[in-house]
Design a protein around this motif. Sequence first.
Motif, PDB file in Angstrom:
ATOM      1  N   THR A  59       0.831  -1.211   0.000  1.00  0.00           N
ATOM      2  CA  THR A  59       0.000   0.000   0.000  1.00  0.00           C
ATOM      3  C   THR A  59       0.864   1.259   0.000  1.00  0.00           C
ATOM      4  N   GLU A  60       1.971   1.228   0.778  1.00  0.00           N
ATOM      5  CA  GLU A  60       2.840   2.408   0.850  1.00  0.00           C
ATOM      6  C   GLU A  60       3.425   2.750  -0.522  1.00  0.00           C
ATOM      7  N   ALA A  61       3.831   1.701  -1.249  1.00  0.00           N
ATOM      8  CA  ALA A  61       4.403   1.922  -2.582  1.00  0.00           C
ATOM      9  C   ALA A  61       3.341   2.482  -3.524  1.00  0.00           C
ATOM     10  N   ARG A  62       2.143   1.908  -3.477  1.00  0.00           N
ATOM     11  CA  ARG A  62       1.055   2.395  -4.344  1.00  0.00           C
ATOM     12  C   ARG A  62       0.755   3.862  -4.068  1.00  0.00           C
ATOM     13  N   THR A  63       0.663   4.189  -2.783  1.00  0.00           N
ATOM     14  CA  THR A  63       0.364   5.571  -2.396  1.00  0.00           C
ATOM     15  C   THR A  63       1.442   6.504  -2.925  1.00  0.00           C
ATOM     16  N   PHE A  64       2.694   6.101  -2.751  1.00  0.00           N
ATOM     17  CA  PHE A  64       3.817   6.925  -3.199  1.00  0.00           C
ATOM     18  C   PHE A  64       3.731   7.175  -4.712  1.00  0.00           C
ATOM     19  N   ILE A  65       3.516   6.104  -5.465  1.00  0.00           N
ATOM     20  CA  ILE A  65       3.432   6.228  -6.930  1.00  0.00           C
ATOM     21  C   ILE A  65       2.265   7.138  -7.322  1.00  0.00           C
ATOM     22  N   GLN A  66       1.141   6.966  -6.639  1.00  0.00           N
ATOM     23  CA  GLN A  66      -0.034   7.785  -6.971  1.00  0.00           C
ATOM     24  C   GLN A  66       0.174   9.266  -6.648  1.00  0.00           C
ATOM     25  N   LEU A  67       1.016   9.551  -5.653  1.00  0.00           N
ATOM     26  CA  LEU A  67       1.302  10.956  -5.335  1.00  0.00           C
ATOM     27  C   LEU A  67       2.148  11.616  -6.426  1.00  0.00           C
ATOM     28  N   LEU A  68       2.964  10.808  -7.110  1.00  0.00           N
ATOM     29  CA  LEU A  68       3.804  11.347  -8.193  1.00  0.00           C
ATOM     30  C   LEU A  68       3.047  11.396  -9.511  1.00  0.00           C
ATOM     31  N   LEU A  69       2.287  10.340  -9.802  1.00  0.00           N
ATOM     32  CA  LEU A  69       1.593  10.246 -11.094  1.00  0.00           C
ATOM     33  C   LEU A  69       0.217  10.909 -11.021  1.00  0.00           C
ATOM     34  N   ARG A  70       0.211  12.219 -10.882  1.00  0.00           N
ATOM     35  CA  ARG A  70      -1.023  12.990 -10.912  1.00  0.00           C
ATOM     36  C   ARG A  70      -1.115  13.679 -12.260  1.00  0.00           C
ATOM     37  N   LEU A  71      -2.302  13.640 -12.869  1.00  0.00           N
ATOM     38  CA  LEU A  71      -2.468  14.284 -14.179  1.00  0.00           C
ATOM     39  C   LEU A  71      -2.149  15.776 -14.110  1.00  0.00           C
ATOM     40  N   ASN A  72      -2.608  16.422 -13.066  1.00  0.00           N
ATOM     41  CA  ASN A  72      -2.353  17.843 -12.902  1.00  0.00           C
ATOM     42  C   ASN A  72      -0.932  18.065 -12.361  1.00  0.00           C
ATOM     43  N   PRO A  73      -0.044  18.665 -13.172  1.00  0.00           N
ATOM     44  CA  PRO A  73       1.358  18.818 -12.767  1.00  0.00           C
ATOM     45  C   PRO A  73       1.523  19.505 -11.411  1.00  0.00           C
ATOM     46  N   SER A  74       0.662  20.456 -11.112  1.00  0.00           N
ATOM     47  CA  SER A  74       0.834  21.210  -9.859  1.00  0.00           C
ATOM     48  C   SER A  74       0.424  20.399  -8.627  1.00  0.00           C
ATOM     49  N   GLU A  75      -0.254  19.268  -8.849  1.00  0.00           N
ATOM     50  CA  GLU A  75      -0.658  18.423  -7.718  1.00  0.00           C
ATOM     51  C   GLU A  75       0.374  17.344  -7.387  1.00  0.00           C
ATOM     52  N   ARG A  76       1.382  17.201  -8.237  1.00  0.00           N
ATOM     53  CA  ARG A  76       2.379  16.144  -7.991  1.00  0.00           C
ATOM     54  C   ARG A  76       3.196  16.445  -6.740  1.00  0.00           C
ATOM     55  N   LEU A  77       3.559  15.396  -6.036  1.00  0.00           N
ATOM     56  CA  LEU A  77       4.377  15.513  -4.827  1.00  0.00           C
ATOM     57  C   LEU A  77       5.606  16.371  -5.122  1.00  0.00           C
ATOM     58  N   SER A  78       5.912  17.294  -4.242  1.00  0.00           N
ATOM     59  CA  SER A  78       7.107  18.098  -4.473  1.00  0.00           C
ATOM     60  C   SER A  78       8.337  17.275  -4.072  1.00  0.00           C
ATOM     61  N   LEU A  79       9.436  17.482  -4.793  1.00  0.00           N
ATOM     62  CA  LEU A  79      10.615  16.628  -4.601  1.00  0.00           C
ATOM     63  C   LEU A  79      11.164  16.704  -3.185  1.00  0.00           C
ATOM     64  N   ASN A  80      11.042  17.872  -2.549  1.00  0.00           N
ATOM     65  CA  ASN A  80      11.586  17.945  -1.188  1.00  0.00           C
ATOM     66  C   ASN A  80      10.675  17.307  -0.138  1.00  0.00           C
ATOM     67  N   GLN A  81       9.532  16.763  -0.581  1.00  0.00           N
ATOM     68  CA  GLN A  81       8.687  15.997   0.336  1.00  0.00           C
ATOM     69  C   GLN A  81       8.883  14.483   0.193  1.00  0.00           C
ATOM     70  N   VAL A  82       9.669  14.099  -0.810  1.00  0.00           N
ATOM     71  CA  VAL A  82       9.893  12.671  -1.056  1.00  0.00           C
ATOM     72  C   VAL A  82      10.438  11.979   0.195  1.00  0.00           C
ATOM     73  N   ASP A  83      11.427  12.607   0.831  1.00  0.00           N
ATOM     74  CA  ASP A  83      12.082  12.023   2.005  1.00  0.00           C
ATOM     75  C   ASP A  83      11.149  11.784   3.185  1.00  0.00           C
ATOM     76  N   GLN A  84      10.020  12.475   3.221  1.00  0.00           N
ATOM     77  CA  GLN A  84       9.100  12.323   4.347  1.00  0.00           C
ATOM     78  C   GLN A  84       7.992  11.290   4.103  1.00  0.00           C
ATOM     79  N   GLN A  85       7.985  10.686   2.924  1.00  0.00           N
ATOM     80  CA  GLN A  85       6.922   9.725   2.614  1.00  0.00           C
ATOM     81  C   GLN A  85       7.168   8.389   3.336  1.00  0.00           C
ATOM     82  N   PRO A  86       6.092   7.770   3.865  1.00  0.00           N
ATOM     83  CA  PRO A  86       6.238   6.498   4.585  1.00  0.00           C
ATOM     84  C   PRO A  86       7.018   5.446   3.788  1.00  0.00           C
TER      85      PRO A  86
END
Length: 267
Positions: A234-261
Amino acid sequence: HWTLTNFDIGRPLGKGHFGKVYLARVKSKTDPFILVLKCLTKDEVITKEVQTQVRREIEVMQQLRHPNIIRLYGWFHDSTRIFLMLELAGKGELYKQLAKKGRFSERRSSQYVRQVASGLSYLHSSQIIHRDIKPENLLLGMNGEIKIGDFGWSVYSPQENSQRTLAGTLSYVSPEMVLGQPYGKAIDIWALGVLTYELTCGEEPFGADTSHGPRLVHQRICRCDLRFPSFLTTEARTFIQLLLRLNPSERLSLNQVDQQPWILNHL
Ligand code: ADP
Ligand code: MG
Ligand code: MG
């Protein structure tokens, strides 16, 4: 001030689009430095477009200093070739490891993804978009650390959202690029999502029959038609879904990557 006579040339390390890549050593008794020579044949670097690419690759790489980015020490040319002097990535292409293993454990994948994100974050802070993040362009250093390479497609992003060129590799292309919309740094974040999927699942997320062209792949990308294999956590799926957002401005910001479960769980 460098010429080919300054180097002992060793074995070929890989083949590029415009020439070969060799292991090399600086001829010097005091400092026989090992490095890589990427050789580009001038005959093949003839079109304006390719010339721009090579100039960009040199210009961009020369100013970058980051542990997860291949360094460019310098460059020179003779009558027929251009040579780039590159930092050696001793363990070669990530792509080859992936092909050998099929897919990586989530631990190993998350460690790679964290390092790619770190390199990308540095690039973006220098206003550079890589535009060609994929396993073939990620190399491994002697300690297995990620080294982002191949800056041939990279561009400056002075005014965000000004580019429209369809660049990069089919399955890593972002929806805004497919749709011919202006795009910016967020295309690299999309590619990081595609990469995470490919490393953990062993296949591309938006794969489809391409015998009649890229249409079906483009369609899946633009619908963000994601299907996860049952083994993925589930953690991996959530992570991938945070990056693969159709709207570019909704994608996870790179400096938040380190804080993801998913990243924290595997540190
Ligand atoms: P191209 O721009 O033509 O795709 P690359 O820069 O990707 O060329 O280099 C082609 C191949 O050469 C890579 O896929 C890799 O196998 C090898 N290579 C390139 N740079 C290095 C390096 N710094 N260290 C080790 N191998 C390298
Ligand atoms: Mg390449
Ligand atoms: Mg290239």
